[in-house]
Scaffold this active site. Structure first.
Site, PDB file in Angstrom:
ATOM      1  N   ASN A  18      47.224  55.157   1.057  1.00 55.37           N
ATOM      2  CA  ASN A  18      47.756  54.655   2.346  1.00 55.37           C
ATOM      3  C   ASN A  18      46.656  54.445   3.380  1.00 55.37           C
ATOM      4  OD1 ASN A  18      47.405  57.428   2.532  1.00 55.37           O
ATOM      5  ND2 ASN A  18      49.119  57.734   3.938  1.00 55.37           N
ATOM      6  N   ASP A  34      52.532  56.799  -1.269  1.00 58.37           N
ATOM      7  CA  ASP A  34      52.500  58.038  -0.494  1.00 58.37           C
ATOM      8  C   ASP A  34      52.856  57.851   0.976  1.00 58.37           C
ATOM      9  OD1 ASP A  34      51.634  60.983  -0.482  1.00 58.37           O
ATOM     10  OD2 ASP A  34      50.698  60.127   1.278  1.00 58.37           O
ATOM     11  N   HIS A  89      56.932  60.552  -3.044  1.00 56.56           N
ATOM     12  CA  HIS A  89      57.214  61.344  -1.848  1.00 56.56           C
ATOM     13  C   HIS A  89      58.736  61.343  -1.745  1.00 56.56           C
ATOM     14  CE1 HIS A  89      56.490  62.195   2.614  1.00 56.56           C
ATOM     15  NE2 HIS A  89      57.783  61.967   2.543  1.00 56.56           N
ATOM     16  N   ASP A 121      47.426  67.827  -0.037  1.00 56.55           N
ATOM     17  CA  ASP A 121      47.939  66.843   0.927  1.00 56.55           C
ATOM     18  C   ASP A 121      47.107  66.904   2.218  1.00 56.55           C
ATOM     19  OD1 ASP A 121      49.386  64.750   1.962  1.00 56.55           O
ATOM     20  OD2 ASP A 121      51.130  65.952   2.514  1.00 56.55           O
ATOM     21  N   HIS A 133      43.712  64.037  11.001  1.00 50.47           N
ATOM     22  CA  HIS A 133      44.041  63.128  12.104  1.00 50.47           C
ATOM     23  C   HIS A 133      43.080  63.380  13.261  1.00 50.47           C
ATOM     24  CE1 HIS A 133      47.737  61.566  10.433  1.00 50.47           C
ATOM     25  NE2 HIS A 133      48.144  62.792  10.147  1.00 50.47           N
TER      26      HIS A 133
HETATM   27 ZN   LIG Z   1      50.127  62.696   1.310  1.00 53.34          ZN
END
Ligand SMILES: [Zn+2]
Length: 451
Positions: free
Chosen positions: A97, A154, A181, A322, A326
């Site tokens: 992504n 994802d 997901h 995961d 950010h």
């Molecule tokens: Zn992820």
């Protein structure tokens, strides 16, 4: 001739070979050359005295976000790789992504080229559908040819049943999983955290467990129908664990992962925010901690216990991070605007070890879930990894089982400082990471190294 590396006297943990004892290990030309008691090597060798330390195969992460291309302000292949080796990982799988989405052979090749020269093996996961829009399948065979090891949209479930059916038919012919997901998008609107009393109290929209569980059940049904391989990303609920357990008993082709945060934190982390000091507190006077906002959301204690039990008994195959870095601005804002995700490559070992220290998970199973178990799911990457066997890649992680430390996000080498564990006391720390026979991360006392 490059020097050989001899690591002496560590407690060697290799679940694949049923080893848990004090041994020496010799590395040569990127490979494990020898492993045994009192290896006597004197020429052309660097020796490390690792008495008192644990030595495991280099950790493998099947699910992380490196954000490049497109979101380099959050993370890059370089910064994510640095975070990985500091956390003891020598193989990481990058989710697609990015912007543009990794959805064709060219974008897979871009990541492979970017990863060249990094101190860690980066394996690409391709998007299952074009632009991860859930409308049209990608050219999976071409991507596997270049190096894709799995497919996933994802962040988005593959919600269309027929499309998921076709994705499974194609991917099973290629021997790779579809990583889903699990979430039924139509079951909630604008969900922020777990649907429950905390969401009600804070006036936030919730994400119900049923949204995950329904999609888990759908995926089990489609795996049964097609014989295809579904890998369930970051399972978070007790009901999901029960469904997976039943499906596996029936021999359905399904595997699953759990994150360190879903194994160790509950939705309470949203409320207390564990550490609300400094800039974060100044900017966010609300009674919640956006650092604990993650998708799927942190759930309840009963869910946490079921996840640990599922990991222990093999219902859940692996721990995957995961890792979702950010920028600060994407978290220092109201909950409804905050990004989902936790930066955790550097805290995963300590989080997982907390279960070992609390006697909820065996050390052997913990190590297995980040080494040989994920290696077994990477069938498409012809790398000999995840175990300490002669001829396998010389990837290993040395760690101190009992070292006390405090999480300080300012010390993270990841660009993502978004961790609900900031300020938390942890036990267990990586001391040395070796990738293809080279020391790529070291925190070891120089006295213990002789050249
Ligand atoms: Zn992820």
């Amino acid at each position: 001739m490059t020097k050989r590396l001899l690591i002496k006297g560590a407690r060697v943990l290799c679940p694949a070979n049923r080893i848990d004892s004090t041994m020496d290990i010799l590395l040569e030309s990127e490979k494990i050359k020898d492993i045994g008691l009192n290896l006597n090597v004197t020429e052309n060798v660097m020796t490390i005295d690792a008495s008192g330390l644990m030595l495991a195969p280099g950790f493998i992460d099947l699910h992380c976000h490196l954000r490049e291309p497109g979101f380099e302000h959050k993370e890059t292949v370089k910064s994510g790789s640095a975070a990985a080796i500091k956390g003891g990982f020598t193989t990481i799988c990058a989710m697609p992504n990015t912007d543009p989405v990794t959805d064709d052979a060219t974008s897979i090749q871009f990541l492979i080229d970017k990863a060249k020269g990094q101190p860690v093996r980066v394996l690409p996961i391709g998007s299952a559908t074009k632009n991860s829009e859930g409308k049209e399948l990608t050219e999976m065979a071409e991507m596997v040819e270049v190096g894709a090891v799995a497919f996933s949209d994802d962040g988005h479930p593959i919600a269309n049943d027929m499309l998921m059916r076709h994705a499974l038919e194609y991917s099973s012919a290629l021997g790779v999983p579809i990583i889903d997901h699990c979430e039924v998008p139509s079951l909630f609107t604008n969900g922020q955290i777990n649907e429950g009393w905390i969401a009600s109290r804070l006036g936030l929209q919730g994400i119900p467990s049923a949204a995950e569980e329904q999609m888990v059940d759908r995926n089990i049904g489609l795996a049964k129908l097609t014989g295809g391989w579904v890998h369930l990303a970051h399972v978070s609920t007790k009901g999901s664990v029960e469904s997976i357990r039943n499906a596996k008993e029936l021999g359905i082709n399904i595997t699953a992962e759990v994150t360190p945060h879903h194994l160790t934190l509950t939705e309470d982390a949203i409320l207390h925010g564990i550490n609300q000091e400094g800039a974060y507190k100044a900017l966010n006077e609300n009674a919640y901690n956006t650092m604990a906002k993650v998708n799927p959301p942190l759930r309840t204690q009963a869910d946490v216990e079921a996840l640990i039990e599922g990991l222990s008994d093999g219902t859940i195959d692996i721990i995957a991070t995961d890792h979702a870095p950010h920028a600060s601005i994407e978290k220092l804002c109201p909950m409804q605007e905050a990004a989902f995700g936790i930066s955790n490559l550097e805290t995963t070992l300590a989080s997982a070890l907390s279960l070992v220290h609390n006697k909820k998970l065996s050390l052997n199973r913990m190590i297995e879930s980040v080494t040989s178990s994920p290696a077994a799911l990477l069938k498409a990457s012809n790398n000999k990894i995840g175990q300490l066997t002669k001829g396998f890649s010389a990837d290993l992680t040395l760690f101190d089982l009992d070292a006390d430390w405090i999480v300080d996000v300012d010390q993270f080498v990841s660009k993502g400082k978004n961790s609900p564990l900031n300020g938390e006391k942890m036990k267990g720390k990586v001391v040395l990471t070796v990738y293809k026979g080279q020391i790529v991360y070291s925190n070891i006392s120089k006295d213990l190294v002789s050249k």
